[in-house]
Write a protein that holds these residues in place. Sequence first.
Motif, PDB file in Angstrom:
ATOM      1  N   UNK A  68       0.827  -1.200   0.000  1.00  0.00           N
ATOM      2  CA  UNK A  68       0.000   0.000   0.000  1.00  0.00           C
ATOM      3  C   UNK A  68       0.866   1.257   0.000  1.00  0.00           C
ATOM      4  N   UNK A  69       1.904   1.259   0.828  1.00  0.00           N
ATOM      5  CA  UNK A  69       2.820   2.398   0.873  1.00  0.00           C
ATOM      6  C   UNK A  69       3.469   2.624  -0.492  1.00  0.00           C
ATOM      7  N   UNK A  70       3.951   1.550  -1.107  1.00  0.00           N
ATOM      8  CA  UNK A  70       4.596   1.665  -2.421  1.00  0.00           C
ATOM      9  C   UNK A  70       3.631   2.241  -3.452  1.00  0.00           C
ATOM     10  N   UNK A  71       2.395   1.755  -3.445  1.00  0.00           N
ATOM     11  CA  UNK A  71       1.387   2.242  -4.386  1.00  0.00           C
ATOM     12  C   UNK A  71       1.090   3.723  -4.139  1.00  0.00           C
ATOM     13  N   UNK A  72       0.892   4.083  -2.889  1.00  0.00           N
ATOM     14  CA  UNK A  72       0.584   5.476  -2.559  1.00  0.00           C
ATOM     15  C   UNK A  72       1.736   6.398  -2.923  1.00  0.00           C
ATOM     16  N   UNK A  73       2.962   6.001  -2.612  1.00  0.00           N
ATOM     17  CA  UNK A  73       4.111   6.880  -2.861  1.00  0.00           C
ATOM     18  C   UNK A  73       4.459   6.987  -4.350  1.00  0.00           C
ATOM     19  N   UNK A  74       4.181   5.947  -5.123  1.00  0.00           N
ATOM     20  CA  UNK A  74       4.493   5.989  -6.557  1.00  0.00           C
ATOM     21  C   UNK A  74       3.344   6.493  -7.415  1.00  0.00           C
TER      22      UNK A  74
END
Length: 132
Positions: A68-74
Amino acid sequence: RFACVGLIERYTEFLLLIRERMGWTKFNVTYRRVKNPARKNAIRDAILEDRDRYSDAIRESNRLDQDLFDYASRILYPPQVADFGEKRLEAELEAAFSQPSETLAERMRVWHSRAVKRIAYPALISLDRHRH
């Protein structure tokens, strides 16, 4: 649906973005960092001492959070910054944190409130008790 996505690593930026998105013109984004009052974190210390033993379990337990963090940050966060304007964001961050977060008037109001609560109220309550 959501109005804005924030990342803890970019918390201050997020405060500016959410203020803009929600139209909170009077929302003061400045804050003071407060030291963690905990003197010791036994769980953290134990994990750090033996991190090799726990690292795979921690990584697996947090896999969905990391996704989720990776998706949100990218994917989610960059367009928010672009809509706001990167240069504008930098300028507003600089402006917000180059000034003291509390004015003298704000500090005086806090001092006055504390003085009334700690000095005047107890004295008035004591007088009232003696009268009755």
